[in-house]
Motif scaffolding. Structure first.
Motif, PDB file in Angstrom:
ATOM      1  N   LYS A   1       0.831  -1.202   0.000  1.00 47.91           N
ATOM      2  CA  LYS A   1       0.000   0.000   0.000  1.00 47.91           C
ATOM      3  C   LYS A   1       0.870   1.258   0.000  1.00 47.91           C
ATOM      4  N   GLU A   2       1.957   1.221   0.750  1.00 48.65           N
ATOM      5  CA  GLU A   2       2.855   2.388   0.822  1.00 48.65           C
ATOM      6  C   GLU A   2       3.533   2.639  -0.521  1.00 48.65           C
ATOM      7  N   GLU A   3       3.992   1.561  -1.177  1.00 52.95           N
ATOM      8  CA  GLU A   3       4.636   1.722  -2.482  1.00 52.95           C
ATOM      9  C   GLU A   3       3.642   2.215  -3.527  1.00 52.95           C
ATOM     10  N   SER A   4       2.421   1.687  -3.484  1.00 50.53           N
ATOM     11  CA  SER A   4       1.386   2.133  -4.417  1.00 50.53           C
ATOM     12  C   SER A   4       1.071   3.603  -4.187  1.00 50.53           C
ATOM     13  N   ALA A   5       0.923   4.006  -2.935  1.00 52.65           N
ATOM     14  CA  ALA A   5       0.630   5.404  -2.608  1.00 52.65           C
ATOM     15  C   ALA A   5       1.738   6.313  -3.123  1.00 52.65           C
ATOM     16  N   HIS A   6       2.980   5.901  -2.927  1.00 48.76           N
ATOM     17  CA  HIS A   6       4.120   6.692  -3.396  1.00 48.76           C
ATOM     18  C   HIS A   6       4.069   6.837  -4.920  1.00 48.76           C
ATOM     19  N   GLN A   7       3.783   5.741  -5.618  1.00 49.15           N
ATOM     20  CA  GLN A   7       3.707   5.765  -7.076  1.00 49.15           C
ATOM     21  C   GLN A   7       2.572   6.666  -7.555  1.00 49.15           C
ATOM     22  N   PHE A   8       1.391   6.547  -6.951  1.00 46.59           N
ATOM     23  CA  PHE A   8       0.260   7.393  -7.336  1.00 46.59           C
ATOM     24  C   PHE A   8       0.591   8.873  -7.134  1.00 46.59           C
ATOM     25  N   LYS A   9       1.210   9.185  -6.006  1.00 54.63           N
ATOM     26  CA  LYS A   9       1.547  10.585  -5.708  1.00 54.63           C
ATOM     27  C   LYS A   9       2.572  11.129  -6.698  1.00 54.63           C
TER      28      LYS A   9
ATOM     29  N   PRO B   1      -1.224  20.751 -24.807  1.00 56.12           N
ATOM     30  CA  PRO B   1      -2.516  20.374 -25.399  1.00 56.12           C
ATOM     31  C   PRO B   1      -2.714  18.861 -25.540  1.00 56.12           C
ATOM     32  N   SER B   2      -1.638  18.090 -25.569  1.00 55.90           N
ATOM     33  CA  SER B   2      -1.751  16.638 -25.720  1.00 55.90           C
ATOM     34  C   SER B   2      -2.077  15.928 -24.409  1.00 55.90           C
ATOM     35  N   PHE B   3      -2.035  16.647 -23.302  1.00 52.16           N
ATOM     36  CA  PHE B   3      -2.285  16.032 -21.999  1.00 52.16           C
ATOM     37  C   PHE B   3      -3.574  16.572 -21.393  1.00 52.16           C
ATOM     38  N   ILE B   4      -4.315  15.685 -20.773  1.00 52.05           N
ATOM     39  CA  ILE B   4      -5.545  16.080 -20.095  1.00 52.05           C
ATOM     40  C   ILE B   4      -5.187  16.697 -18.750  1.00 52.05           C
ATOM     41  N   GLU B   5      -5.786  17.832 -18.455  1.00 53.46           N
ATOM     42  CA  GLU B   5      -5.512  18.541 -17.206  1.00 53.46           C
ATOM     43  C   GLU B   5      -5.931  17.695 -16.005  1.00 53.46           C
ATOM     44  N   THR B   6      -5.045  17.602 -15.031  1.00 53.73           N
ATOM     45  CA  THR B   6      -5.273  16.811 -13.822  1.00 53.73           C
ATOM     46  C   THR B   6      -5.465  17.767 -12.652  1.00 53.73           C
ATOM     47  N   PHE B   7      -6.518  17.520 -11.845  1.00 49.94           N
ATOM     48  CA  PHE B   7      -6.848  18.435 -10.759  1.00 49.94           C
ATOM     49  C   PHE B   7      -6.511  17.906  -9.371  1.00 49.94           C
ATOM     50  N   ASP B   8      -6.801  16.628  -9.110  1.00 52.81           N
ATOM     51  CA  ASP B   8      -6.681  16.157  -7.737  1.00 52.81           C
ATOM     52  C   ASP B   8      -6.450  14.656  -7.699  1.00 52.81           C
ATOM     53  N   LEU B   9      -5.870  14.199  -6.609  1.00 57.90           N
ATOM     54  CA  LEU B   9      -5.700  12.785  -6.319  1.00 57.90           C
ATOM     55  C   LEU B   9      -6.329  12.558  -4.949  1.00 57.90           C
ATOM     56  N   VAL B  10      -7.320  11.671  -4.894  1.00 62.31           N
ATOM     57  CA  VAL B  10      -8.079  11.450  -3.667  1.00 62.31           C
ATOM     58  C   VAL B  10      -7.867  10.014  -3.198  1.00 62.31           C
ATOM     59  N   GLU B  11      -7.526   9.863  -1.935  1.00 65.46           N
ATOM     60  CA  GLU B  11      -7.310   8.539  -1.350  1.00 65.46           C
ATOM     61  C   GLU B  11      -8.546   8.104  -0.573  1.00 65.46           C
ATOM     62  N   ALA B  12      -8.977   6.882  -0.840  1.00 61.26           N
ATOM     63  CA  ALA B  12     -10.046   6.248  -0.072  1.00 61.26           C
ATOM     64  C   ALA B  12      -9.449   4.990   0.563  1.00 61.26           C
ATOM     65  N   GLU B  13     -10.258   4.265   1.296  1.00 59.03           N
ATOM     66  CA  GLU B  13      -9.740   3.107   2.018  1.00 59.03           C
ATOM     67  C   GLU B  13      -9.094   2.070   1.105  1.00 59.03           C
ATOM     68  N   LYS B  14      -9.744   1.733  -0.003  1.00 56.10           N
ATOM     69  CA  LYS B  14      -9.231   0.677  -0.880  1.00 56.10           C
ATOM     70  C   LYS B  14      -8.992   1.135  -2.313  1.00 56.10           C
ATOM     71  N   ALA B  15      -8.972   2.447  -2.537  1.00 61.30           N
ATOM     72  CA  ALA B  15      -8.795   2.941  -3.893  1.00 61.30           C
ATOM     73  C   ALA B  15      -8.249   4.366  -3.877  1.00 61.30           C
ATOM     74  N   TRP B  16      -7.694   4.744  -5.012  1.00 62.76           N
ATOM     75  CA  TRP B  16      -7.285   6.114  -5.273  1.00 62.76           C
ATOM     76  C   TRP B  16      -8.125   6.602  -6.442  1.00 62.76           C
TER      77      TRP B  16
END
Length: 75
Positions: free
Chosen positions: A21-29, A41-56
């Motif tokens: 879980k820690e390695e996954s969290a680090h990778q997502f962040k 223009p080739s990239f979709i704008e990213t706004f937020d990363l939200v952590e839940a109990e079993k998903a990001w």
């Protein structure tokens, strides 16, 4: 982001990842920080990363036009 803007949300289930879980969290962040920093223009704008109990959840700008399909046609 304004009130009339639509968003796309991509879900990553932690149970689907081999890493801890820690390695996954680090990778997502890390990936979120990179996506957030990109301004092209080739990239979709990213706004937020939200952590839940079993998903990001990655919150991005919604595009009604299929940008990926269009980009593939143009290359």
């Amino acid at each position: 982001a304004n009130d009339s803007q639509a968003f796309a949300v991509k879900q990553f289930n932690l149970e689907d990842w081999v890493e801890s879980k820690e390695e996954s969290a680090h990778q997502f962040k890390q990936e979120f920080a990179i996506a957030k920093a990109l301004d092209h223009p080739s990239f979709i704008e990213t706004f937020d990363l939200v952590e839940a109990e079993k998903a990001w959840f990655l919150v991005m700008k919604y595009h009604a036009d299929n940008l990926w399909r269009r980009a593939l046609r143009e290359t």
